[in-house]
Design a protein around this motif. Structure first.
Motif, PDB file in Angstrom:
ATOM      1  N   HIS A 298       0.896  -1.165   0.000  1.00 48.32           N
ATOM      2  CA  HIS A 298       0.000   0.000   0.000  1.00 48.32           C
ATOM      3  C   HIS A 298       0.934   1.215   0.000  1.00 48.32           C
ATOM      4  O   HIS A 298       1.063   1.922   0.991  1.00 48.32           O
ATOM      5  CB  HIS A 298      -0.866   0.034   1.259  1.00 48.32           C
TER       6      HIS A 298
ATOM      7  N   ARG B 244       1.645   6.967  11.023  1.00 53.32           N
ATOM      8  CA  ARG B 244       0.837   6.627  12.198  1.00 53.32           C
ATOM      9  C   ARG B 244       1.701   6.220  13.391  1.00 53.32           C
ATOM     10  O   ARG B 244       1.404   5.257  14.102  1.00 53.32           O
ATOM     11  CB  ARG B 244      -0.171   5.519  11.820  1.00 53.32           C
TER      12      ARG B 244
ATOM     13  N   TYR C 217      -5.260  -2.826  17.449  1.00 53.37           N
ATOM     14  CA  TYR C 217      -5.459  -2.325  16.079  1.00 53.37           C
ATOM     15  C   TYR C 217      -6.956  -2.157  15.802  1.00 53.37           C
ATOM     16  O   TYR C 217      -7.388  -1.145  15.245  1.00 53.37           O
ATOM     17  CB  TYR C 217      -4.827  -3.345  15.123  1.00 53.37           C
TER      18      TYR C 217
ATOM     19  N   ILE D 259      -6.965   3.070   9.433  1.00 56.29           N
ATOM     20  CA  ILE D 259      -7.004   3.352   8.000  1.00 56.29           C
ATOM     21  C   ILE D 259      -7.654   4.718   7.744  1.00 56.29           C
ATOM     22  O   ILE D 259      -7.181   5.501   6.921  1.00 56.29           O
ATOM     23  CB  ILE D 259      -7.764   2.236   7.246  1.00 56.29           C
TER      24      ILE D 259
ATOM     25  N   TYR E  28      -6.633   4.248   0.185  1.00 54.71           N
ATOM     26  CA  TYR E  28      -6.592   5.368   1.137  1.00 54.71           C
ATOM     27  C   TYR E  28      -7.244   6.617   0.546  1.00 54.71           C
ATOM     28  O   TYR E  28      -7.080   7.711   1.090  1.00 54.71           O
ATOM     29  CB  TYR E  28      -5.156   5.668   1.560  1.00 54.71           C
TER      30      TYR E  28
ATOM     31  N   HIS F  21     -11.567  -1.101   1.261  1.00 53.35           N
ATOM     32  CA  HIS F  21     -10.523  -1.220   2.291  1.00 53.35           C
ATOM     33  C   HIS F  21     -11.093  -0.850   3.651  1.00 53.35           C
ATOM     34  O   HIS F  21     -10.822  -1.491   4.664  1.00 53.35           O
ATOM     35  CB  HIS F  21      -9.349  -0.295   1.925  1.00 53.35           C
TER      36      HIS F  21
ATOM     37  N   PHE G 261     -10.923  -5.871   1.853  1.00 52.96           N
ATOM     38  CA  PHE G 261     -10.541  -6.221   3.229  1.00 52.96           C
ATOM     39  C   PHE G 261     -11.755  -6.875   3.867  1.00 52.96           C
ATOM     40  O   PHE G 261     -12.694  -6.194   4.272  1.00 52.96           O
ATOM     41  CB  PHE G 261     -10.120  -4.949   3.980  1.00 52.96           C
TER      42      PHE G 261
ATOM     43  N   HIS H 101      -7.611  -9.521   1.185  1.00 51.17           N
ATOM     44  CA  HIS H 101      -7.098  -9.467   2.551  1.00 51.17           C
ATOM     45  C   HIS H 101      -8.011 -10.387   3.357  1.00 51.17           C
ATOM     46  O   HIS H 101      -9.143 -10.016   3.680  1.00 51.17           O
ATOM     47  CB  HIS H 101      -7.184  -8.049   3.115  1.00 51.17           C
TER      48      HIS H 101
ATOM     49  N   GLN I 261      -7.156 -12.148   8.425  1.00 51.04           N
ATOM     50  CA  GLN I 261      -6.034 -11.501   9.127  1.00 51.04           C
ATOM     51  C   GLN I 261      -6.266 -11.476  10.635  1.00 51.04           C
ATOM     52  O   GLN I 261      -5.372 -11.786  11.410  1.00 51.04           O
ATOM     53  CB  GLN I 261      -5.821 -10.060   8.626  1.00 51.04           C
TER      54      GLN I 261
ATOM     55  N   HIS J 155      -2.387 -12.381   4.116  1.00 50.18           N
ATOM     56  CA  HIS J 155      -2.373 -12.374   5.592  1.00 50.18           C
ATOM     57  C   HIS J 155      -2.537 -13.807   6.104  1.00 50.18           C
ATOM     58  O   HIS J 155      -1.564 -14.452   6.412  1.00 50.18           O
ATOM     59  CB  HIS J 155      -3.439 -11.463   6.215  1.00 50.18           C
TER      60      HIS J 155
ATOM     61  N   ASP K  63       3.805  -5.838   2.418  1.00 45.84           N
ATOM     62  CA  ASP K  63       2.559  -5.211   2.891  1.00 45.84           C
ATOM     63  C   ASP K  63       2.833  -3.776   3.334  1.00 45.84           C
ATOM     64  O   ASP K  63       2.177  -3.276   4.257  1.00 45.84           O
ATOM     65  CB  ASP K  63       1.939  -6.022   4.039  1.00 45.84           C
TER      66      ASP K  63
ATOM     67  N   SER L   4       0.009  -1.189   9.642  1.00 47.22           N
ATOM     68  CA  SER L   4       0.336  -2.532  10.128  1.00 47.22           C
ATOM     69  C   SER L   4       1.709  -3.030   9.700  1.00 47.22           C
ATOM     70  O   SER L   4       2.165  -4.056  10.194  1.00 47.22           O
ATOM     71  CB  SER L   4      -0.723  -3.543   9.671  1.00 47.22           C
TER      72      SER L   4
END
Ligand code: NIG
Ligand code: FE
Length: 410
Positions: free
Chosen positions: A74, A81, A94, A104, A144, A177, A213, A241, A244, A264, A316, A321
């Motif tokens: 990504h 962050r 998370y 995100i 994003y 996402h 995701f 994804h 995970q 993942h 990733d 993450s």
């Protein structure tokens, strides 16, 4: 006719054939334009080909591998962050941070606010860091922007990186996402929007694959299915994804759509492994996220091996993450955390990484493959899994051309 270029005096980890590592001693690579015309021990090089050699490079006994493939990143985003990392170190999870509107979403705010030039410059610097360690093919996801304008902007920047840098970039549309704030409480409407944007982005030549995701804090299997149906209608391959943070059955769903990869997979169950095996879906493991999120559940490596699901590894790279930019560190961590063998790990960032992108013209050193290879100041390929924290990559050739700023001397 242009002459052939001979690269000789190397140990080749071809990753082709039946020998461990596909190892070739006193190896030579013959390059014709952007392809490998011949690969093998120098003593076996046929005379007619030898006669056509125009330029020659002595590699001084160095190790050569296929160019590395980072099949899950990504790379394009604004901000960072580090504060979220501090909060996680103090005990916040998370998921908790994501549910509180951080995670995100906070990167979405920063990405929307960033200029094209700033996004491009930051992503370019990240790509160069990966490239310095031998990466010649790189996947970049959107995800994003989360509106048509900003998803398109990020994917266009990925295309521009591919045009301006000497490597292959593959783009993946990851509109699904996270739920952007303007769709709060309306996840199904957001999925409708993602499905409506998809053909528009595809028509602009911006989409090589589609990802989602599928997670408690992401989208449900039913919503993911709608994204996949839209992709299928457009003839676009899918990735996911999956599993995970929990087992959502995402891998089986993705396999049903013939997914290129599921990524993942720490929480992948037996049914998911079987489904992936049946569909030829690649398992992309992401040790950077495992490490950085302090995950303790291991992906089901033994079952993946048993069911002959090919394993790939990727950085990733993302600000939440996995802020790392080193495939060599991923190789190292895949061995230490997941107990992959060094050869499995290196296959994960070459041939299996390529397959996770649907690419069959690279990932091994064999006649007919693209002339993408990396030269390492190493004796044996198992050292790629052994050293970490310094870079033994000395030269990279992409589509037959040596990439600057590597030394030009022969
Ligand atoms: O691959 N899990 C979802 N997506 C990313 C993380 C994105 C983020 O935290 O910004 C991943 O881990
Ligand atoms: Fe990811």
């Amino acid at each position: 006719m242009t002459g052939l270029t001979l690269w000789r005096n190397s140990r080749l980890a071809t990753l082709a054939g039946d020998l461990p590592w596909g190892l070739v001693e006193d190896g030579a690579l013959l390059v014709e334009r952007d392809k490998l015309a011949w690969v093998g021990p120098l003593t076996d090089l046929p005379h007619d080909l030898r006669a056509r050699v125009g330029a020659e490079h002595d590699l001084g006994g160095a190790l050569v591998t296929p160019g590395l493939v980072d099949c899950h990143t990504h790379l394009i985003y604004g901000g960072q962050r580090a504060r979220e990392f501090e909060l996680r170190l103090q005990g916040a999870s998370y998921e908790e941070i994501a549910r509180a509107g951080g995670g995100i979403r906070s990167t979405v705010v920063a990405t929307r606010a960033a200029s094209n030039e700033d996004l491009f410059a930051a992503a370019r610097a990240r790509a160069l860091t990966l490239m310095a360690e031998g990466v010649s093919t790189l996947e970049i996801k959107s995800g994003y922007g989360l509106n048509l304008h900003d998803e398109g902007r990020c994917l266009s920047i990925a295309r521009r990186l591919g045009a301006e840098l000497p490597l292959t970039i593959r783009t993946t549309f990851l509109g699904a996402h996270a739920l952007p704030p303007e769709f709060d409480g309306r996840a199904d409407d957001y999925i409708d929007a993602v499905c409506a944007w998809m053909p528009q982005l595809q028509a602009r030549g911006l989409v090589d694959a589609v990802d989602a995701f599928c997670e408690n804090i992401g989208f449900s299997p039913a919503q993911t299915r709608r994204v996949f149906e839209a992709a299928r209608a457009l003839g676009l391959p899918v990735k996911l994804h999956a599993e995970q943070l929990s087992d959502q059955g995402g891998a089986a769903l993705a396999a049903e759509f013939g997914a290129l990869s599921c990524d993942h997979l720490e929480h992948l169950g037996a049914a998911g492994v079987r489904a992936m095996s049946g569909a030829g879906t690649i398992a992309v493991l992401l040790p950077g996220a495992y490490y950085f999120l302090r995950e303790t559940k291991l992906p089901p490596i033994a079952q993946l091996r048993e069911q002959r699901v090919p394993i790939a590894l990727a950085s990733d790279h993302n600000p939440g993450s996995s802020p790392g930019l080193s495939l060599q560190l991923m190789i190292s961590m895949a061995c230490t955390f997941f107990r992959l063998t060094p050869e499995e790990a290196v296959r994960g960032v070459t041939i299996n990484g390529a397959r996770a992108l649907g690419l069959h013209d690279r990932g091994t050193l064999a006649a007919g493959q693209r002339a993408d290879f990396a030269v390492w100041e190493l004796q044996h390929p198992n050292e790629l899994a052994y050293w970490f924290g310094h870079n033994p990559c000395r030269r990279v050739v992409v589509a037959g051309h040596e990439r600057p700023p590597a030394p030009q001397k022969t």
